[in-house]
Design a protein around this motif. Structure first.
Motif, PDB file in Angstrom:
ATOM      1  N   ASN A  81       0.848  -1.195   0.000  1.00 45.11           N
ATOM      2  CA  ASN A  81       0.000   0.000   0.000  1.00 45.11           C
ATOM      3  C   ASN A  81       0.882   1.243   0.000  1.00 45.11           C
ATOM      4  OD1 ASN A  81      -2.298   1.549  -0.002  1.00 45.11           O
ATOM      5  ND2 ASN A  81      -2.861   1.164   2.136  1.00 45.11           N
ATOM      6  N   LEU A  82       0.316   2.330  -0.498  1.00 42.45           N
ATOM      7  CA  LEU A  82       1.036   3.592  -0.601  1.00 42.45           C
ATOM      8  C   LEU A  82       0.049   4.702  -0.262  1.00 42.45           C
ATOM      9  CD1 LEU A  82       3.624   5.018  -1.558  1.00 42.45           C
ATOM     10  CD2 LEU A  82       2.822   4.756  -3.905  1.00 42.45           C
ATOM     11  N   GLU A  83       0.360   5.458   0.815  1.00 47.53           N
ATOM     12  CA  GLU A  83      -0.604   6.462   1.306  1.00 47.53           C
ATOM     13  C   GLU A  83       0.078   7.804   1.532  1.00 47.53           C
ATOM     14  OE1 GLU A  83      -3.880   4.832   4.380  1.00 47.53           O
ATOM     15  OE2 GLU A  83      -1.797   4.436   4.928  1.00 47.53           O
ATOM     16  N   GLN A  84      -0.650   8.865   1.202  1.00 52.59           N
ATOM     17  CA  GLN A  84      -0.131  10.207   1.421  1.00 52.59           C
ATOM     18  C   GLN A  84      -0.686  10.753   2.733  1.00 52.59           C
ATOM     19  OE1 GLN A  84      -1.314  13.060  -1.584  1.00 52.59           O
ATOM     20  NE2 GLN A  84       0.652  14.100  -1.451  1.00 52.59           N
ATOM     21  N   TRP A  89       4.829  10.513   2.338  1.00 57.60           N
ATOM     22  CA  TRP A  89       4.250   9.272   1.818  1.00 57.60           C
ATOM     23  C   TRP A  89       4.598   8.118   2.749  1.00 57.60           C
ATOM     24  CZ3 TRP A  89       0.873   8.817  -2.074  1.00 57.60           C
ATOM     25  CH2 TRP A  89       0.752   9.903  -2.954  1.00 57.60           C
ATOM     26  N   VAL A  91       4.907   4.165   2.952  1.00 56.27           N
ATOM     27  CA  VAL A  91       5.048   2.981   2.106  1.00 56.27           C
ATOM     28  C   VAL A  91       4.887   1.761   3.010  1.00 56.27           C
ATOM     29  CG1 VAL A  91       6.613   1.703   0.596  1.00 56.27           C
ATOM     30  CG2 VAL A  91       6.579   4.202   0.511  1.00 56.27           C
ATOM     31  N   LEU A 291       0.229   0.288  -7.468  1.00 56.22           N
ATOM     32  CA  LEU A 291       0.561   1.179  -6.349  1.00 56.22           C
ATOM     33  C   LEU A 291       0.213   2.629  -6.660  1.00 56.22           C
ATOM     34  CD1 LEU A 291       3.841  -0.448  -5.071  1.00 56.22           C
ATOM     35  CD2 LEU A 291       1.672  -0.278  -3.841  1.00 56.22           C
ATOM     36  N   ALA A 295      -2.535   4.803  -4.550  1.00 56.70           N
ATOM     37  CA  ALA A 295      -2.081   6.091  -4.017  1.00 56.70           C
ATOM     38  C   ALA A 295      -3.040   7.212  -4.407  1.00 56.70           C
ATOM     39  CB  ALA A 295      -0.676   6.408  -4.531  1.00 56.70           C
ATOM     40  N   CYS A 297      -3.505   8.262  -7.733  1.00 62.08           N
ATOM     41  CA  CYS A 297      -3.030   8.970  -8.920  1.00 62.08           C
ATOM     42  C   CYS A 297      -4.050   8.825 -10.069  1.00 62.08           C
ATOM     43  CB  CYS A 297      -1.683   8.377  -9.333  1.00 62.08           C
ATOM     44  SG  CYS A 297      -0.942   9.231 -10.709  1.00 62.08           S
ATOM     45  N   LEU A 323       5.066  12.404  -5.621  1.00 56.84           N
ATOM     46  CA  LEU A 323       4.986  11.071  -6.235  1.00 56.84           C
ATOM     47  C   LEU A 323       5.475  11.116  -7.679  1.00 56.84           C
ATOM     48  CD1 LEU A 323       3.963   8.140  -5.560  1.00 56.84           C
ATOM     49  CD2 LEU A 323       1.938   8.733  -6.881  1.00 56.84           C
TER      50      LEU A 323
END
Lengths: 412, 90
Positions: A81-84, A89, A91, A291, A295, A297, A323
Protein backbone atom coordinates in the motif's frame (compact mmCIF):
# COMPACT_ATOMS: atom_id res chain seq x y z
CA UNK A 1 15.61 10.34 7.90
CA UNK A 2 15.57 9.19 4.30
CA UNK A 3 14.39 11.59 1.58
CA UNK A 4 13.32 9.18 -1.15
CA UNK A 5 11.83 5.69 -1.35
CA UNK A 6 12.14 3.98 -4.72
CA UNK A 7 9.80 1.04 -5.33
CA UNK A 8 11.39 -1.39 -7.78
CA UNK A 9 15.10 -2.11 -8.28
CA UNK A 10 14.96 -2.54 -12.05
CA UNK A 11 16.64 -0.28 -14.60
CA UNK A 12 14.28 2.66 -13.89
CA UNK A 13 14.39 2.38 -10.10
CA UNK A 14 18.16 1.95 -9.84
CA UNK A 15 18.89 4.77 -12.30
CA UNK A 16 16.47 6.99 -10.35
CA UNK A 17 18.07 6.11 -7.03
CA UNK A 18 21.53 6.84 -8.44
CA UNK A 19 20.67 10.31 -9.71
CA UNK A 20 18.87 11.16 -6.44
CA UNK A 21 21.83 10.00 -4.37
CA UNK A 22 24.33 11.74 -6.64
CA UNK A 23 22.53 14.96 -5.76
CA UNK A 24 22.87 14.39 -2.05
CA UNK A 25 19.55 12.74 -1.20
CA UNK A 26 19.22 9.76 1.11
CA UNK A 27 17.57 6.92 -0.80
CA UNK A 28 16.05 3.55 0.06
CA UNK A 29 15.19 1.13 -2.75
CA UNK A 30 12.71 -1.71 -2.21
CA UNK A 31 12.27 -4.76 -4.43
CA UNK A 32 10.22 -7.95 -4.23
CA UNK A 33 12.86 -10.16 -5.82
CA UNK A 34 15.86 -11.52 -3.95
CA UNK A 35 18.34 -9.48 -5.96
CA UNK A 36 18.34 -6.12 -7.71
CA UNK A 37 18.10 -5.72 -11.48
CA UNK A 38 14.44 -6.40 -12.23
CA UNK A 39 13.80 -7.58 -15.77
CA UNK A 40 17.38 -6.76 -16.74
CA UNK A 41 18.36 -10.06 -15.14
CA UNK A 42 16.65 -12.01 -17.93
CA UNK A 43 17.91 -10.05 -20.92
CA UNK A 44 20.50 -11.24 -23.41
CA UNK A 45 20.52 -10.22 -27.06
CA UNK A 46 22.69 -8.97 -29.86
CA UNK A 47 22.28 -5.34 -30.92
CA UNK A 48 22.11 -4.41 -34.62
CA UNK A 49 25.66 -3.05 -34.13
CA UNK A 50 26.79 -6.58 -33.32
CA UNK A 51 27.39 -5.82 -29.65
CA UNK A 52 25.80 -8.01 -27.01
CA UNK A 53 23.36 -6.61 -24.44
CA UNK A 54 23.91 -8.59 -21.26
CA UNK A 55 21.24 -7.55 -18.77
CA UNK A 56 22.96 -9.24 -15.81
CA UNK A 57 26.08 -7.12 -16.37
CA UNK A 58 23.97 -3.95 -16.70
CA UNK A 59 22.23 -4.79 -13.43
CA UNK A 60 25.58 -5.34 -11.70
CA UNK A 61 26.90 -2.04 -13.00
CA UNK A 62 23.86 -0.14 -11.69
CA UNK A 63 23.98 -2.00 -8.38
CA UNK A 64 27.66 -1.10 -7.86
CA UNK A 65 27.08 2.52 -8.77
CA UNK A 66 24.18 2.71 -6.29
CA UNK A 67 26.33 1.08 -3.59
CA UNK A 68 29.09 3.63 -4.13
CA UNK A 69 26.56 6.39 -3.46
CA UNK A 70 25.40 4.61 -0.26
CA UNK A 71 21.93 3.85 -1.60
CA UNK A 72 20.15 1.52 0.82
CA UNK A 73 18.84 -1.40 -1.31
CA UNK A 74 16.47 -3.86 0.36
CA UNK A 75 15.42 -6.97 -1.54
CA UNK A 76 12.72 -9.53 -0.85
CA UNK A 77 10.31 -6.85 0.38
CA UNK A 78 6.78 -6.44 -0.96
CA UNK A 79 4.98 -3.11 -0.91
CA UNK A 80 1.24 -3.57 -0.46
CA UNK A 81 0.00 0.00 0.00
CA UNK A 82 1.04 3.59 -0.60
CA UNK A 83 -0.60 6.46 1.31
CA UNK A 84 -0.13 10.21 1.42
CA UNK A 85 -0.28 12.05 4.72
CA UNK A 86 0.40 15.78 4.63
CA UNK A 87 3.69 16.28 2.84
CA UNK A 88 4.81 12.68 3.32
CA UNK A 89 4.25 9.27 1.82
CA UNK A 90 3.81 6.11 3.85
CA UNK A 91 5.05 2.98 2.11
CA UNK A 92 3.52 -0.14 3.67
CA UNK A 93 5.62 -3.28 3.30
CA UNK A 94 5.47 -6.84 4.57
CA UNK A 95 8.24 -5.90 7.01
CA UNK A 96 6.77 -2.64 8.26
CA UNK A 97 6.06 0.93 7.27
CA UNK A 98 8.58 3.39 5.77
CA UNK A 99 8.05 7.11 5.32
CA UNK A 100 9.61 9.73 3.03
CA UNK A 101 8.76 13.00 1.34
CA UNK A 102 9.37 11.58 -2.15
CA UNK A 103 8.40 8.25 -3.69
CA UNK A 104 9.45 6.97 -7.09
CA UNK A 105 7.20 4.14 -8.32
CA UNK A 106 9.21 2.07 -10.79
CA UNK A 107 7.29 -1.21 -10.69
CA UNK A 108 7.64 -2.03 -14.38
CA UNK A 109 5.19 -4.20 -16.26
CA UNK A 110 3.33 -7.47 -15.85
CA UNK A 111 2.53 -10.08 -18.49
CA UNK A 112 -0.99 -10.90 -19.47
CA UNK A 113 -1.88 -14.34 -20.71
CA UNK A 114 -4.11 -15.40 -23.57
CA UNK A 115 -6.17 -18.16 -22.02
CA UNK A 116 -6.27 -21.37 -24.09
CA UNK A 117 -8.31 -24.47 -23.12
CA UNK A 118 -5.97 -26.57 -21.00
CA UNK A 119 -3.73 -23.65 -20.00
CA UNK A 120 -3.94 -24.55 -16.31
CA UNK A 121 -1.96 -27.79 -16.88
CA UNK A 122 1.51 -28.01 -15.31
CA UNK A 123 4.05 -27.20 -18.02
CA UNK A 124 2.15 -24.18 -19.36
CA UNK A 125 3.78 -20.85 -18.56
CA UNK A 126 4.03 -17.28 -19.80
CA UNK A 127 6.88 -16.59 -22.20
CA UNK A 128 8.44 -14.35 -19.55
CA UNK A 129 8.43 -17.22 -17.06
CA UNK A 130 10.42 -19.31 -19.54
CA UNK A 131 12.89 -16.43 -19.78
CA UNK A 132 13.27 -16.18 -16.00
CA UNK A 133 13.70 -19.95 -15.61
CA UNK A 134 16.33 -20.01 -18.34
CA UNK A 135 18.38 -16.85 -17.81
CA UNK A 136 17.85 -16.07 -14.13
CA UNK A 137 17.48 -19.46 -12.44
CA UNK A 138 19.32 -21.46 -15.13
CA UNK A 139 16.75 -24.24 -15.14
CA UNK A 140 15.91 -26.16 -18.32
CA UNK A 141 12.25 -25.42 -19.06
CA UNK A 142 11.62 -28.71 -20.84
CA UNK A 143 12.66 -30.88 -23.78
CA UNK A 144 10.33 -29.64 -26.49
CA UNK A 145 8.19 -26.50 -26.36
CA UNK A 146 5.55 -24.71 -28.37
CA UNK A 147 5.02 -20.94 -28.21
CA UNK A 148 1.45 -19.66 -28.58
CA UNK A 149 1.38 -16.04 -29.73
CA UNK A 150 3.71 -14.19 -32.10
CA UNK A 151 4.91 -10.79 -30.91
CA UNK A 152 8.19 -8.95 -30.38
CA UNK A 153 8.52 -10.22 -26.80
CA UNK A 154 8.03 -13.82 -27.97
CA UNK A 155 10.73 -13.47 -30.64
CA UNK A 156 13.21 -11.85 -28.29
CA UNK A 157 12.76 -14.63 -25.73
CA UNK A 158 12.70 -17.35 -28.42
CA UNK A 159 16.16 -16.18 -29.35
CA UNK A 160 17.31 -16.40 -25.72
CA UNK A 161 15.87 -19.91 -25.33
CA UNK A 162 17.65 -20.98 -28.53
CA UNK A 163 20.93 -19.56 -27.19
CA UNK A 164 20.47 -21.69 -24.08
CA UNK A 165 19.92 -24.79 -26.21
CA UNK A 166 16.21 -25.11 -25.38
CA UNK A 167 14.24 -26.73 -28.17
CA UNK A 168 11.22 -24.72 -29.37
CA UNK A 169 9.32 -26.83 -31.87
CA UNK A 170 7.12 -24.12 -33.42
CA UNK A 171 5.25 -20.86 -32.91
CA UNK A 172 1.50 -20.84 -33.57
CA UNK A 173 -1.22 -18.25 -32.99
CA UNK A 174 -3.98 -18.47 -30.36
CA UNK A 175 -7.53 -19.31 -31.42
CA UNK A 176 -9.66 -16.27 -32.26
CA UNK A 177 -11.86 -15.24 -29.30
CA UNK A 178 -12.96 -11.91 -27.81
CA UNK A 179 -9.93 -12.21 -25.50
CA UNK A 180 -7.23 -13.04 -28.05
CA UNK A 181 -8.54 -10.46 -30.54
CA UNK A 182 -5.85 -9.18 -32.89
CA UNK A 183 -3.26 -11.64 -31.54
CA UNK A 184 -5.18 -14.31 -33.50
CA UNK A 185 -5.33 -12.44 -36.82
CA UNK A 186 -2.54 -13.47 -39.21
CA UNK A 187 -2.65 -10.16 -41.06
CA UNK A 188 -2.30 -8.07 -37.90
CA UNK A 189 0.66 -10.18 -36.81
CA UNK A 190 2.27 -9.88 -40.21
CA UNK A 191 1.84 -6.09 -40.10
CA UNK A 192 3.39 -5.71 -36.67
CA UNK A 193 6.30 -7.98 -37.55
CA UNK A 194 6.98 -6.19 -40.81
CA UNK A 195 7.17 -2.86 -39.03
CA UNK A 196 10.17 -4.22 -37.19
CA UNK A 197 11.64 -6.00 -40.20
CA UNK A 198 14.01 -3.29 -41.38
CA UNK A 199 15.54 -3.08 -37.90
CA UNK A 200 15.69 -6.76 -37.09
CA UNK A 201 19.06 -7.70 -35.62
CA UNK A 202 18.70 -11.32 -36.69
CA UNK A 203 17.30 -12.87 -39.88
CA UNK A 204 14.09 -13.59 -38.00
CA UNK A 205 11.98 -10.88 -39.54
CA UNK A 206 13.70 -10.40 -42.82
CA UNK A 207 11.30 -12.56 -44.76
CA UNK A 208 9.75 -10.28 -47.30
CA UNK A 209 10.14 -7.21 -45.14
CA UNK A 210 10.83 -5.00 -48.10
CA UNK A 211 8.18 -6.02 -50.57
CA UNK A 212 5.25 -6.84 -48.33
CA UNK A 213 4.37 -3.32 -47.25
CA UNK A 214 1.38 -3.11 -49.63
CA UNK A 215 -1.89 -4.53 -48.37
CA UNK A 216 -2.59 -6.67 -51.42
CA UNK A 217 0.84 -8.27 -51.49
CA UNK A 218 0.53 -9.00 -47.78
CA UNK A 219 -2.85 -10.68 -48.34
CA UNK A 220 -1.35 -12.66 -51.19
CA UNK A 221 1.60 -13.52 -48.96
CA UNK A 222 -0.77 -14.83 -46.29
CA UNK A 223 -2.87 -16.75 -48.80
CA UNK A 224 0.21 -18.59 -49.95
CA UNK A 225 1.90 -18.57 -46.55
CA UNK A 226 3.73 -21.92 -46.39
CA UNK A 227 1.79 -24.44 -44.35
CA UNK A 228 4.92 -25.47 -42.50
CA UNK A 229 5.63 -21.86 -41.66
CA UNK A 230 8.60 -19.61 -42.13
CA UNK A 231 11.71 -20.45 -40.13
CA UNK A 232 12.81 -18.02 -37.44
CA UNK A 233 16.37 -19.05 -36.58
CA UNK A 234 15.31 -22.61 -37.28
CA UNK A 235 11.94 -22.52 -35.48
CA UNK A 236 8.88 -22.51 -37.76
CA UNK A 237 6.54 -19.54 -37.33
CA UNK A 238 3.10 -20.76 -38.41
CA UNK A 239 0.79 -17.81 -38.91
CA UNK A 240 -1.97 -19.94 -40.42
CA UNK A 241 -2.25 -22.31 -37.47
CA UNK A 242 -4.13 -21.73 -34.23
CA UNK A 243 -3.83 -23.53 -30.89
CA UNK A 244 -7.25 -24.96 -30.06
CA UNK A 245 -6.34 -26.82 -26.89
CA UNK A 246 -3.36 -27.74 -24.75
CA UNK A 247 -3.66 -31.45 -24.01
CA UNK A 248 -2.26 -33.74 -21.34
CA UNK A 249 -3.37 -35.82 -18.38
CA UNK A 250 -1.23 -34.63 -15.48
CA UNK A 251 1.00 -32.28 -17.45
CA UNK A 252 1.45 -30.90 -20.95
CA UNK A 253 1.68 -33.65 -23.57
CA UNK A 254 0.94 -31.62 -26.69
CA UNK A 255 -1.10 -28.95 -28.42
CA UNK A 256 -4.13 -29.51 -30.66
CA UNK A 257 -3.69 -27.14 -33.58
CA UNK A 258 -6.04 -26.25 -36.45
CA UNK A 259 -5.37 -24.56 -39.80
CA UNK A 260 -6.90 -21.11 -40.25
CA UNK A 261 -7.84 -18.85 -43.12
CA UNK A 262 -6.19 -15.45 -43.68
CA UNK A 263 -8.51 -13.91 -41.06
CA UNK A 264 -7.66 -16.45 -38.40
CA UNK A 265 -10.93 -18.40 -38.70
CA UNK A 266 -10.53 -22.12 -38.13
CA UNK A 267 -10.86 -24.49 -41.10
CA UNK A 268 -13.03 -27.39 -39.86
CA UNK A 269 -11.50 -30.84 -39.95
CA UNK A 270 -7.92 -29.55 -40.13
CA UNK A 271 -6.81 -30.41 -36.61
CA UNK A 272 -3.48 -32.02 -35.78
CA UNK A 273 -1.75 -32.74 -32.49
CA UNK A 274 1.84 -31.63 -32.00
CA UNK A 275 3.71 -33.21 -29.12
CA UNK A 276 5.39 -30.98 -26.54
CA UNK A 277 6.26 -31.12 -22.85
CA UNK A 278 5.95 -27.39 -22.26
CA UNK A 279 3.98 -24.50 -23.70
CA UNK A 280 4.77 -20.77 -23.50
CA UNK A 281 1.91 -18.31 -23.90
CA UNK A 282 3.01 -14.93 -25.20
CA UNK A 283 0.18 -12.45 -24.54
CA UNK A 284 2.01 -9.21 -23.96
CA UNK A 285 2.96 -6.69 -21.29
CA UNK A 286 0.91 -4.07 -19.44
CA UNK A 287 2.12 -1.35 -17.06
CA UNK A 288 2.04 -2.62 -13.48
CA UNK A 289 0.43 0.40 -11.91
CA UNK A 290 -1.34 -0.99 -8.82
CA UNK A 291 0.56 1.18 -6.35
CA UNK A 292 0.05 4.41 -8.29
CA UNK A 293 -3.65 3.50 -8.39
CA UNK A 294 -4.03 2.87 -4.65
CA UNK A 295 -2.08 6.09 -4.02
CA UNK A 296 -4.90 7.93 -5.79
CA UNK A 297 -3.03 8.97 -8.92
CA UNK A 298 -5.23 9.80 -11.96
CA UNK A 299 -4.91 7.42 -14.92
CA UNK A 300 -5.34 7.50 -18.67
CA UNK A 301 -5.94 4.66 -21.12
CA UNK A 302 -3.30 4.99 -23.86
CA UNK A 303 -3.22 1.81 -26.00
CA UNK A 304 0.12 2.79 -27.59
CA UNK A 305 1.70 2.77 -24.12
CA UNK A 306 0.27 -0.66 -23.29
CA UNK A 307 -2.92 0.19 -21.37
CA UNK A 308 -3.77 2.31 -18.33
CA UNK A 309 -0.86 4.49 -17.26
CA UNK A 310 -0.61 6.99 -14.39
CA UNK A 311 -0.78 10.58 -15.67
CA UNK A 312 2.73 12.01 -15.70
CA UNK A 313 4.76 14.87 -17.11
CA UNK A 314 7.83 14.70 -19.30
CA UNK A 315 9.93 15.07 -16.16
CA UNK A 316 8.17 12.10 -14.54
CA UNK A 317 6.06 13.94 -11.92
CA UNK A 318 2.51 12.78 -11.24
CA UNK A 319 -0.31 15.15 -10.24
CA UNK A 320 0.29 14.07 -6.62
CA UNK A 321 2.87 16.02 -4.67
CA UNK A 322 6.07 14.06 -4.11
CA UNK A 323 4.99 11.07 -6.23
CA UNK A 324 7.06 10.23 -9.31
CA UNK A 325 7.01 7.40 -11.87
CA UNK A 326 9.57 5.95 -14.31
CA UNK A 327 10.06 2.92 -16.51
CA UNK A 328 7.44 0.55 -17.89
CA UNK A 329 4.76 1.78 -15.49
CA UNK A 330 4.62 4.81 -17.83
CA UNK A 331 4.49 2.72 -21.05
CA UNK A 332 6.00 -0.48 -22.42
CA UNK A 333 9.50 0.16 -23.77
CA UNK A 334 13.03 -1.23 -23.46
CA UNK A 335 15.28 -1.30 -20.40
CA UNK A 336 17.43 1.43 -21.89
CA UNK A 337 14.47 3.81 -21.99
CA UNK A 338 13.62 2.83 -18.41
CA UNK A 339 17.14 3.82 -17.30
CA UNK A 340 16.91 7.15 -19.11
CA UNK A 341 13.51 7.82 -17.51
CA UNK A 342 14.79 6.84 -14.07
CA UNK A 343 17.57 9.37 -14.46
CA UNK A 344 15.04 12.09 -15.31
CA UNK A 345 12.84 11.16 -12.34
CA UNK A 346 15.85 11.29 -10.01
CA UNK A 347 16.89 14.74 -11.24
CA UNK A 348 13.30 15.90 -10.99
CA UNK A 349 13.12 14.81 -7.36
CA UNK A 350 16.48 16.44 -6.61
CA UNK A 351 15.20 19.67 -8.09
CA UNK A 352 12.01 19.65 -6.03
CA UNK A 353 14.03 18.88 -2.92
CA UNK A 354 16.07 21.98 -3.62
CA UNK A 355 19.21 19.99 -4.33
CA UNK A 356 21.61 20.29 -7.21
CA UNK A 357 23.49 23.39 -8.11
CA UNK A 358 22.38 26.04 -10.59
CA UNK A 359 22.77 23.53 -13.40
CA UNK A 360 19.93 21.23 -12.33
CA UNK A 361 17.48 22.67 -14.88
CA UNK A 362 19.98 22.20 -17.63
CA UNK A 363 20.76 18.65 -16.49
CA UNK A 364 17.06 17.85 -16.47
CA UNK A 365 16.59 19.20 -19.97
CA UNK A 366 19.50 17.13 -21.24
CA UNK A 367 18.16 14.03 -19.52
CA UNK A 368 14.74 14.49 -21.16
CA UNK A 369 16.44 14.90 -24.53
CA UNK A 370 18.43 11.74 -23.81
CA UNK A 371 15.19 9.71 -23.52
CA UNK A 372 14.24 10.83 -27.03
CA UNK A 373 17.67 9.96 -28.40
CA UNK A 374 17.61 6.48 -26.87
CA UNK A 375 14.12 5.93 -28.29
CA UNK A 376 15.18 7.01 -31.76
CA UNK A 377 18.12 4.64 -31.74
CA UNK A 378 16.16 1.66 -30.40
CA UNK A 379 16.37 -1.40 -32.63
CA UNK A 380 12.84 -2.63 -31.96
CA UNK A 381 9.78 -1.04 -30.37
CA UNK A 382 7.22 -3.09 -28.47
CA UNK A 383 4.65 -0.72 -29.93
CA UNK A 384 5.60 0.94 -33.24
CA UNK A 385 3.34 3.89 -32.34
CA UNK A 386 5.09 4.62 -29.06
CA UNK A 387 5.83 8.24 -30.06
CA UNK A 388 2.13 8.86 -30.58
CA UNK A 389 1.38 7.47 -27.12
CA UNK A 390 4.05 9.60 -25.45
CA UNK A 391 2.71 12.68 -27.25
CA UNK A 392 -0.84 11.95 -26.07
CA UNK A 393 0.34 11.88 -22.46
CA UNK A 394 2.33 15.09 -22.90
CA UNK A 395 -0.73 16.89 -24.28
CA UNK A 396 -2.94 15.53 -21.52
CA UNK A 397 -0.53 16.78 -18.88
CA UNK A 398 -0.30 20.22 -20.49
CA UNK A 399 -4.07 20.47 -20.61
CA UNK A 400 -4.96 19.27 -17.12
CA UNK A 401 -2.03 19.39 -14.76
CA UNK A 402 0.69 21.83 -15.83
CA UNK A 403 0.58 24.75 -13.40
CA UNK A 404 2.72 27.42 -15.01
CA UNK A 405 3.24 29.93 -12.20
CA UNK A 406 3.37 27.51 -9.34
CA UNK A 407 6.15 25.64 -11.05
CA UNK A 408 8.42 28.65 -10.99
CA UNK A 409 7.91 28.97 -7.24
CA UNK A 410 9.03 25.41 -6.79
CA UNK A 411 12.24 25.99 -8.74
CA UNK A 412 13.34 28.64 -6.26
CA UNK B 1 -11.78 -32.76 -24.23
CA UNK B 2 -11.84 -29.25 -22.83
CA UNK B 3 -14.01 -26.92 -24.82
CA UNK B 4 -13.71 -23.17 -24.76
CA UNK B 5 -16.80 -22.75 -22.54
CA UNK B 6 -15.09 -24.66 -19.74
CA UNK B 7 -11.81 -22.79 -20.10
CA UNK B 8 -10.75 -21.22 -16.80
CA UNK B 9 -10.19 -17.46 -16.95
CA UNK B 10 -9.84 -16.55 -13.25
CA UNK B 11 -7.55 -19.25 -11.91
CA UNK B 12 -7.78 -18.22 -8.24
CA UNK B 13 -11.58 -18.39 -8.08
CA UNK B 14 -11.97 -20.95 -10.93
CA UNK B 15 -14.37 -18.91 -13.03
CA UNK B 16 -14.83 -20.14 -16.61
CA UNK B 17 -15.07 -18.33 -19.93
CA UNK B 18 -18.63 -19.63 -20.34
CA UNK B 19 -19.74 -18.27 -16.94
CA UNK B 20 -18.20 -14.87 -17.63
CA UNK B 21 -19.57 -14.58 -21.16
CA UNK B 22 -23.12 -15.59 -20.24
CA UNK B 23 -23.13 -13.23 -17.22
CA UNK B 24 -21.75 -10.37 -19.32
CA UNK B 25 -24.31 -10.98 -22.07
CA UNK B 26 -27.24 -11.36 -19.69
CA UNK B 27 -26.56 -8.26 -17.58
CA UNK B 28 -24.62 -6.10 -20.06
CA UNK B 29 -22.65 -5.16 -16.99
CA UNK B 30 -19.48 -3.21 -16.19
CA UNK B 31 -16.22 -5.01 -15.47
CA UNK B 32 -16.79 -4.30 -11.76
CA UNK B 33 -20.30 -5.78 -11.81
CA UNK B 34 -19.01 -8.82 -13.70
CA UNK B 35 -16.38 -9.26 -11.00
CA UNK B 36 -18.91 -9.01 -8.18
CA UNK B 37 -21.36 -11.41 -9.86
CA UNK B 38 -18.79 -14.11 -10.62
CA UNK B 39 -15.91 -13.43 -8.15
CA UNK B 40 -13.50 -13.33 -11.12
CA UNK B 41 -10.52 -11.19 -10.14
CA UNK B 42 -11.27 -11.39 -6.41
CA UNK B 43 -8.85 -14.18 -5.54
CA UNK B 44 -5.37 -14.48 -4.12
CA UNK B 45 -3.56 -12.74 -6.97
CA UNK B 46 -5.87 -9.73 -6.86
CA UNK B 47 -6.74 -10.02 -10.54
CA UNK B 48 -3.18 -9.71 -11.74
CA UNK B 49 -3.63 -12.70 -14.06
CA UNK B 50 -7.19 -12.29 -15.38
CA UNK B 51 -7.71 -8.50 -15.27
CA UNK B 52 -6.78 -7.97 -18.93
CA UNK B 53 -8.95 -10.90 -20.07
CA UNK B 54 -11.97 -9.59 -18.15
CA UNK B 55 -11.46 -6.08 -19.55
CA UNK B 56 -11.34 -7.49 -23.07
CA UNK B 57 -14.51 -9.56 -22.60
CA UNK B 58 -16.42 -6.52 -21.33
CA UNK B 59 -15.07 -4.43 -24.20
CA UNK B 60 -16.39 -7.08 -26.58
CA UNK B 61 -19.88 -7.14 -25.04
CA UNK B 62 -20.14 -3.41 -24.28
CA UNK B 63 -17.60 -1.39 -26.29
CA UNK B 64 -17.56 2.02 -24.54
CA UNK B 65 -14.33 2.62 -22.66
CA UNK B 66 -13.94 5.76 -20.55
CA UNK B 67 -10.24 6.56 -21.04
CA UNK B 68 -9.79 8.08 -17.57
CA UNK B 69 -11.18 5.11 -15.63
CA UNK B 70 -9.56 1.83 -14.70
CA UNK B 71 -12.31 -0.77 -15.29
CA UNK B 72 -11.40 -2.94 -12.29
CA UNK B 73 -10.47 -0.91 -9.26
CA UNK B 74 -7.22 -1.61 -7.38
CA UNK B 75 -7.46 -1.89 -3.64
CA UNK B 76 -4.86 -2.35 -0.93
CA UNK B 77 -3.33 -4.67 -0.01
CA UNK B 78 -2.02 -5.16 -3.57
CA UNK B 79 0.04 -8.14 -2.39
CA UNK B 80 -1.08 -11.07 -0.23
CA UNK B 81 -0.18 -10.22 3.37
CA UNK B 82 -1.17 -11.60 6.76
CA UNK B 83 -3.78 -9.93 8.97
CA UNK B 84 -0.99 -9.27 11.43
CA UNK B 85 0.99 -7.27 8.90
CA UNK B 86 -1.96 -5.06 7.94
CA UNK B 87 -3.32 -4.67 11.46
CA UNK B 88 -0.19 -3.57 13.19
CA UNK B 89 1.88 -0.47 12.42
CA UNK B 90 5.47 -1.24 13.33
Amino acid sequence: MRDVIVIGAGPAGLAGAISCAANGLLVTVLDEFMKPGGRLLGQLHQEPSGEWWNGIKEAERLHQEANKLAVDIRCGISVYNLEQEGHHWHVHTNTGRLTARFVLVATGAAEYPIPVPGWTLPGVMSIGAAQVMTNVHRVQVGKKGIIIGANILAFAILNELQLAGINIDRIVLPEKTPISGKAAEPEEIMKSLLQAAHLAPSPLLRFGGRFMKHDWIRKLGLTFFPKNGVKVNGTPLQLRKAAVEIIGKDQVEGVRVADTDVNGMIIPGSETIYEADFVCIAGGLYPLAELAAVAGCPFQYVPELGGHVPCHSEIMETPLEGLFVAGNITGIESGKIAMAQGNVAGLSIAKQAGKGTGTIDQQLQQAVQNIRNVRQNAAIQFNPEIDKGRKKMKELWKEHYAKGDEKFHKIG
Amino acid sequence: MTNIENMIICRCEEVTYGQLLSTANEHKCSARELKLRTRAGMGFCGGRTCRVSIDKMIEHVKPNITPGDIPLKYQPPVRPVTFGTVGEIK
